[in-house]
Design a protein around this motif. Structure first.
Motif, PDB file in Angstrom:
ATOM      1  N   GLY A  61       0.783  -1.228   0.000  1.00  0.00           N
ATOM      2  CA  GLY A  61       0.000   0.000   0.000  1.00  0.00           C
ATOM      3  C   GLY A  61       0.811   1.273   0.000  1.00  0.00           C
ATOM      4  N   GLY A  62       2.155   1.157   0.020  1.00  0.00           N
ATOM      5  CA  GLY A  62       2.992   2.340   0.142  1.00  0.00           C
ATOM      6  C   GLY A  62       3.642   2.774  -1.155  1.00  0.00           C
ATOM      7  N   PHE A  63       4.214   3.978  -1.146  1.00  0.00           N
ATOM      8  CA  PHE A  63       4.842   4.530  -2.341  1.00  0.00           C
ATOM      9  C   PHE A  63       6.118   3.796  -2.709  1.00  0.00           C
ATOM     10  CE2 PHE A  63       7.398   7.595  -4.754  1.00  0.00           C
ATOM     11  CZ  PHE A  63       6.481   7.950  -5.737  1.00  0.00           C
ATOM     12  N   ASN A  64       6.702   3.059  -1.757  1.00  0.00           N
ATOM     13  CA  ASN A  64       7.934   2.347  -2.090  1.00  0.00           C
ATOM     14  C   ASN A  64       7.720   1.290  -3.171  1.00  0.00           C
ATOM     15  OD1 ASN A  64       6.580   0.670  -0.194  1.00  0.00           O
ATOM     16  ND2 ASN A  64       7.952   1.384   1.440  1.00  0.00           N
ATOM     17  N   MET A  65       6.476   0.847  -3.396  1.00  0.00           N
ATOM     18  CA  MET A  65       6.199  -0.034  -4.535  1.00  0.00           C
ATOM     19  C   MET A  65       6.434   0.708  -5.851  1.00  0.00           C
ATOM     20  SD  MET A  65       5.276  -3.065  -5.572  1.00  0.00           S
ATOM     21  CE  MET A  65       4.245  -3.951  -4.391  1.00  0.00           C
ATOM     22  N   ILE A  66       6.080   1.978  -5.916  1.00  0.00           N
ATOM     23  CA  ILE A  66       6.346   2.793  -7.102  1.00  0.00           C
ATOM     24  C   ILE A  66       7.852   2.961  -7.287  1.00  0.00           C
ATOM     25  CG2 ILE A  66       6.046   5.067  -8.167  1.00  0.00           C
ATOM     26  CD1 ILE A  66       3.519   3.361  -8.112  1.00  0.00           C
ATOM     27  N   GLU A  67       8.560   3.205  -6.193  1.00  0.00           N
ATOM     28  CA  GLU A  67      10.009   3.372  -6.284  1.00  0.00           C
ATOM     29  C   GLU A  67      10.675   2.111  -6.825  1.00  0.00           C
ATOM     30  OE1 GLU A  67      10.871   6.567  -2.719  1.00  0.00           O
ATOM     31  OE2 GLU A  67      10.566   4.472  -2.166  1.00  0.00           O
ATOM     32  N   ALA A  68      10.219   0.939  -6.397  1.00  0.00           N
ATOM     33  CA  ALA A  68      10.777  -0.317  -6.895  1.00  0.00           C
ATOM     34  C   ALA A  68      10.471  -0.503  -8.382  1.00  0.00           C
ATOM     35  CB  ALA A  68      10.227  -1.493  -6.092  1.00  0.00           C
ATOM     36  N   ALA A 125     -12.548   6.773  -3.842  1.00  0.00           N
ATOM     37  CA  ALA A 125     -11.970   8.108  -4.024  1.00  0.00           C
ATOM     38  C   ALA A 125     -11.137   8.540  -2.829  1.00  0.00           C
ATOM     39  CB  ALA A 125     -13.089   9.113  -4.288  1.00  0.00           C
ATOM     40  N   GLU A 126     -11.448   8.012  -1.635  1.00  0.00           N
ATOM     41  CA  GLU A 126     -10.712   8.468  -0.441  1.00  0.00           C
ATOM     42  C   GLU A 126      -9.232   8.095  -0.505  1.00  0.00           C
ATOM     43  OE1 GLU A 126     -11.212   4.996   2.904  1.00  0.00           O
ATOM     44  OE2 GLU A 126     -12.545   6.736   3.009  1.00  0.00           O
ATOM     45  N   ARG A 127      -8.861   7.114  -1.328  1.00  0.00           N
ATOM     46  CA  ARG A 127      -7.438   6.810  -1.501  1.00  0.00           C
ATOM     47  C   ARG A 127      -6.664   8.034  -1.986  1.00  0.00           C
ATOM     48  NH1 ARG A 127      -6.596   1.137  -4.795  1.00  0.00           N
ATOM     49  NH2 ARG A 127      -7.691  -0.274  -3.371  1.00  0.00           N
ATOM     50  N   TYR A 128      -7.335   8.872  -2.751  1.00  0.00           N
ATOM     51  CA  TYR A 128      -6.684  10.005  -3.408  1.00  0.00           C
ATOM     52  C   TYR A 128      -7.032  11.340  -2.761  1.00  0.00           C
ATOM     53  CZ  TYR A 128      -6.977   5.999  -6.462  1.00  0.00           C
ATOM     54  OH  TYR A 128      -6.949   4.705  -6.933  1.00  0.00           O
ATOM     55  N   PHE A 133       0.657   7.472   4.402  1.00  0.00           N
ATOM     56  CA  PHE A 133       2.101   7.427   4.580  1.00  0.00           C
ATOM     57  C   PHE A 133       2.583   5.977   4.479  1.00  0.00           C
ATOM     58  CE2 PHE A 133       0.240  10.945   6.859  1.00  0.00           C
ATOM     59  CZ  PHE A 133       0.981  12.025   6.399  1.00  0.00           C
ATOM     60  N   ASP A 134       3.884   5.848   4.262  1.00  0.00           N
ATOM     61  CA  ASP A 134       4.490   4.514   4.155  1.00  0.00           C
ATOM     62  C   ASP A 134       4.761   3.930   5.538  1.00  0.00           C
ATOM     63  OD1 ASP A 134       4.810   3.389   1.628  1.00  0.00           O
ATOM     64  OD2 ASP A 134       6.492   4.688   1.123  1.00  0.00           O
ATOM     65  N   TYR A 135       4.191   2.766   5.825  1.00  0.00           N
ATOM     66  CA  TYR A 135       4.536   1.988   7.013  1.00  0.00           C
ATOM     67  C   TYR A 135       3.995   0.575   6.804  1.00  0.00           C
ATOM     68  CZ  TYR A 135      -0.248   3.310   8.404  1.00  0.00           C
ATOM     69  OH  TYR A 135      -1.601   3.528   8.433  1.00  0.00           O
ATOM     70  N   LEU A 201      -2.855   6.075  -0.915  1.00  0.00           N
ATOM     71  CA  LEU A 201      -2.952   4.666  -0.522  1.00  0.00           C
ATOM     72  C   LEU A 201      -2.958   3.780  -1.770  1.00  0.00           C
ATOM     73  CD1 LEU A 201      -3.341   2.616   1.777  1.00  0.00           C
ATOM     74  CD2 LEU A 201      -5.813   2.896   1.477  1.00  0.00           C
ATOM     75  N   ILE A 202      -2.092   2.766  -1.774  1.00  0.00           N
ATOM     76  CA  ILE A 202      -1.940   1.810  -2.891  1.00  0.00           C
ATOM     77  C   ILE A 202      -1.708   2.567  -4.204  1.00  0.00           C
ATOM     78  CG2 ILE A 202      -2.816  -0.337  -3.903  1.00  0.00           C
ATOM     79  CD1 ILE A 202      -4.772  -0.564  -1.614  1.00  0.00           C
ATOM     80  N   PRO A 203      -0.664   3.370  -4.278  1.00  0.00           N
ATOM     81  CA  PRO A 203      -0.429   4.183  -5.472  1.00  0.00           C
ATOM     82  C   PRO A 203      -0.049   3.369  -6.706  1.00  0.00           C
ATOM     83  CG  PRO A 203       1.436   4.340  -3.982  1.00  0.00           C
ATOM     84  CD  PRO A 203       0.361   3.617  -3.241  1.00  0.00           C
ATOM     85  N   ASP A 204       0.415   2.123  -6.511  1.00  0.00           N
ATOM     86  CA  ASP A 204       0.780   1.306  -7.680  1.00  0.00           C
ATOM     87  C   ASP A 204      -0.428   0.980  -8.547  1.00  0.00           C
ATOM     88  OD1 ASP A 204       0.817  -0.305  -4.990  1.00  0.00           O
ATOM     89  OD2 ASP A 204       0.044  -1.721  -6.469  1.00  0.00           O
TER      90      ASP A 204
END
Length: 284
Positions: A61-68, A125-128, A133-135, A201-204
């Protein structure tokens, strides 16, 4: 048809090897991101396979998935710059059709990614709208300051406005070289995408869709090539014989993203070998 496979993996390395063997040919390359938290050593079995040096600790669910994923895209473009397609898959995928089936689809030169304007089913829509935050959400500690900050921001209805139209879908894709180069160029030049999705949330399931949706590539998109069964209590389902029977009669089907011609199924594990043999016998 030169294909660069980009694989996100964190376990089931025996299955990962079987997956790569099923896809490998003279014009394919494989780049693998191994989650940083994994301690097991993965040793590539072929010369055209590389585990990329950048390793990111991914939280669901975190942005680190996008970074990978961006690390894979940058590495793929740098080391296989002449590929026709860059295909993002999971290390627990497996092809459910022949290579001829895949090449026939790719000859159409479409961008294979699930994409639809928000709101999208199962992607509220609440995801956006709110800040996230990442945790480690799957091992949640309720005193985690990032979690508490999210709760307070929601309680006081502190929202944000997206600086672009948001599109969403599923994570996996098969995109042309031109589309991948466009995405990487936009990420470098327009920091709004990273700034906004870093707190989503879940940006991937929206980052790449939103970049494509706000570009001319959107008109050339069709549904992704991955079949996943979400109709189980704890999704996604591990593929079983009942899925093989379903796929025998559903070479193509429709869902909320349009007409789908799946080539991959997700997910399998190290104990799926007998099922893979059945798929090769009855579906390829």
């Amino acid at each position: 048809m030169k294909i660069c496979y980009l694989i996100l993996a964190h376990n089931n390395f025996r299955h990962l090897d079987r997956l790569i063997e099923s896809l490998a040919d003279a014009d394919s390359s494989f780049y693998i991101h191994i989650d940083k938290k994994v301690t097991e050593i993965y040793t590539p079995s072929r010369d055209n396979i590389q585990a990329i040096p950048d390793r990111i600790d991914i939280n669901w669910g975190g942005f680190n998935m996008i970074e990978a994923t961006l690390a894979l895209l940058n590495y793929g473009i740098a080391h296989s710059p002449d590929a026709d397609y860059y295909i993002l898959i999971s290390g627990v995928d497996y092809p459910i059709r022949s290579k001829k089936f895949l090449y026939g689809l790719l000859e159409e030169r479409k961008e294979y990614i699930d994409i639809a304007s928000v709101p999208v089913p199962y992607k509220p829509a609440e995801r956006y709208e709110y800040y996230y935050f990442d945790y480690d959400r799957r091992n949640l500690k309720y005193y985690n300051p990032k979690f508490l900050t999210e709760v307070l921001l929601k309680k006081f209805k502190i929202k944000r406005k997206a600086p672009f139209k948001i599109y969403a879908g599923t994570q996996w894709f098969a995109l042309t070289q031109g589309c991948i180069r466009y995405i990487l160029d936009i990420v470098n030049k327009d920091k709004r995408y990273i700034d906004f999705f870093r707190h989503t949330l879940i940006p991937d399931e929206a980052f790449f869709q939103t970049i494509i949706g706000n570009s001319s590539f959107y008109e050339n998109t069709v549904s992704s090539l991955t079949y996943t069964d979400w109709e189980v209590p704890v999704p996604p389902a591990t593929i079983e014989e009942r899925h093989v029977e379903f796929l025998k009669t559903h070479i193509e089907f429709n869902d909320e993203y349009g007409q789908r011609f799946p080539y991959f199924a997700r997910k399998f594990n190290d104990d799926s070998e007998k099922l893979l043999e059945k798929i090769e016998r009855e579906l390829w």
